[in-house]
Enzyme design. Structure first.
Site, PDB file in Angstrom:
ATOM      1  N   TYR A 121      -5.937   7.113   3.130  1.00  0.00           N
ATOM      2  CA  TYR A 121      -6.889   8.468   1.935  1.00  0.00           C
ATOM      3  C   TYR A 121      -8.495   7.505   1.884  1.00  0.00           C
ATOM      4  CZ  TYR A 121      -2.452   9.352  -0.063  1.00  0.00           C
ATOM      5  OH  TYR A 121      -1.747   9.933  -0.374  1.00  0.00           O
ATOM      6  N   LYS A 125       3.327  -4.378   2.238  1.00  0.00           N
ATOM      7  CA  LYS A 125       4.154  -4.250   3.072  1.00  0.00           C
ATOM      8  C   LYS A 125       3.183  -5.866   3.913  1.00  0.00           C
ATOM      9  CE  LYS A 125       7.943  -3.039   5.685  1.00  0.00           C
ATOM     10  NZ  LYS A 125       8.812  -3.183   5.448  1.00  0.00           N
ATOM     11  N   ASP A 145       9.286  -1.317   0.333  1.00  0.00           N
ATOM     12  CA  ASP A 145      10.280  -0.819   0.224  1.00  0.00           C
ATOM     13  C   ASP A 145      11.816  -1.423  -0.765  1.00  0.00           C
ATOM     14  OD1 ASP A 145       9.671  -2.781   1.779  1.00  0.00           O
ATOM     15  OD2 ASP A 145      11.564  -2.458   2.929  1.00  0.00           O
ATOM     16  N   ASP A 205      -0.259   5.894  -4.565  1.00  0.00           N
ATOM     17  CA  ASP A 205       0.060   7.047  -4.739  1.00  0.00           C
ATOM     18  C   ASP A 205       1.839   7.909  -5.068  1.00  0.00           C
ATOM     19  OD1 ASP A 205       0.275  10.262  -4.958  1.00  0.00           O
ATOM     20  OD2 ASP A 205      -0.961  10.032  -2.643  1.00  0.00           O
TER      21      ASP A 205
END
Length: 361
Positions: free
Chosen positions: A124, A191, A225, A249
């Site tokens: 972002y 991740k 995930d 987000d």
């Protein structure tokens, strides 16, 4: 005590829900002087700018702002005004509570989570290279030279920076928030199994900061995930989720789904010097001017703002009034009815009226 606070009504449904929130906040008796500033489509019409410097200057001066939703075009046009405000004011911490309220339709009834999202870095940050541009082709060539990895020549590229500084700052914020709000656990979501040098760095730094608080707040880690699955299977296992910008987000919307939707999801963006409070939902321009939409997320964002300015009793009064009105299920908007076509559903203004009546009772 007089509090001077910037009010940015927003566009679409922004002005309706913002003014409903202002009325409810004022009903608590807190002494506030509002300074209205424009951003978004209204600002563009009147000033030729989507984010006038005057709006940023107002927030810098007053230190606190209540902001209505602002439309963000998809794919083309200007980048998000919301993101621009956060970056310009260094509002590095996004705080989004997800809390169940009796009377809101949901698969769960006892959720009490807080998303704490790093707001300044990650994808972002907006460092992008457009497909076909000479600088993009040069970057692709340099990447091939440095890594021996082939990127298709017709690619667009986004850069994902994550730093020690910003991660330390958000991690300390999360643990300090936990202590201040009597929370017991922080879960770092990442991740790092794939992105070793970005998410890997985020995880490493979060682990280091966690050790400073280990005797007072517990710490755990989760791959993003897997966390997405865990949140819809056993969300009660979690307390505070600490995430980089993009994952924060996405999962904040997932957590809003756990409590019944964005209509009851408040938010705050907090920096060292300033703070901006806003509903998580968007501007829904198709409903503009219809006195139809649910104002609760904006009103609860006002409650977060009241706590920030140390008006805790007023914040509690406001939140309790919202709870009561939702639980009664009479003076609520269509989305909070068991049947959205229920003719007894009220409008934005009328729901605010009911909340004000509870506050003043």
């Amino acid at each position: 005590m007089l509090h001077k606070i910037t009010l940015i009504p927003g566009d679409g449904i922004g002005r309706e829900v913002s003014l409903a929130a202002v009325r409810c906040i004022e009903a608590t008796g807190v002494n506030i002087e509002w300074e209205e500033a424009l951003a978004g489509s209204d600002a563009l019409e009147k000033t030729g700018e989507l984010l006038p410097q005057s709006a940023l200057d107002s927030i810098k001066k007053n230190k606190v702002a209540l902001k209505g939703p602002i439309t963000t075009p998809i794919g083309t046009g200007f980048r998000s005004v919301n993101v621009a405000i956060r970056q310009a004011l260094e509002l590095f911490a996004c705080v989004r509570p997800a809390k169940s309220y009796a009377g809101v339709k949901s698969r769960f009834n006892d959720i009490d989570l807080v998303i704490i999202r790093e707001n300044s870095e990650d994808l972002y940050m907006g460092i992008e290279f457009e497909q076909g541009k000479p600088e993009t082709k040069a970057l692709i060539g340099q990447i091939k030279k440095d890594t021996n990895k082939d990127i298709r020549p017709d690619s667009g590229i986004s850069i994902k920076p994550i730093s020690i500084f910003a991660t330390q700052r958000i991690a300390r914020f999360a643990f300090e928030y936990a202590l201040k709000n009597k929370r017991k656990k922080v879960t770092c979501v990442h991740k790092a199994n794939i992105m070793k040098f970005t998410d890997g760095l985020f995880l490493k730094v979060c682990r280091e900061v966690a050790r400073e608080f280990s005797e007072r707040v517990s710490f755990e880690e989760a791959i993003v995930d897997n966390m997405s699955m865990q949140l819809v299977v056993k969300p009660n296992k979690y307390d505070i989720l600490l995430l980089p910008n993009l994952y924060g987000d996405i999962l904040s919307d997932l957590c809003a789904g756990l409590i019944g939707g964005l209509g009851v999801a408040p938010g705050a963006n907090i920096g060292t010097d300033s703070a901006v409070f806003e509903a998580v939902h968007g501007s829904a321009p198709k409903y503009k001017g219809q006195n139809k939409v649910n104002p609760v997320a904006m009103i609860l964002s006002g409650a977060l703002m009241l706590r920030h300015i140390k008006e805790d009793k007023a914040a509690e009064s406001l939140e309790n009034a919202v709870k009561e009105v939702i639980a009664e299920g009479k003076s609520v908007t269509y989305d909070l009815k068991s049947d959205p076509l229920d003719p007894t559903a009220v409008g934005t203004k009328e729901m605010a009226d009911a909340i004000i009546e509870k506050i003043k009772r």
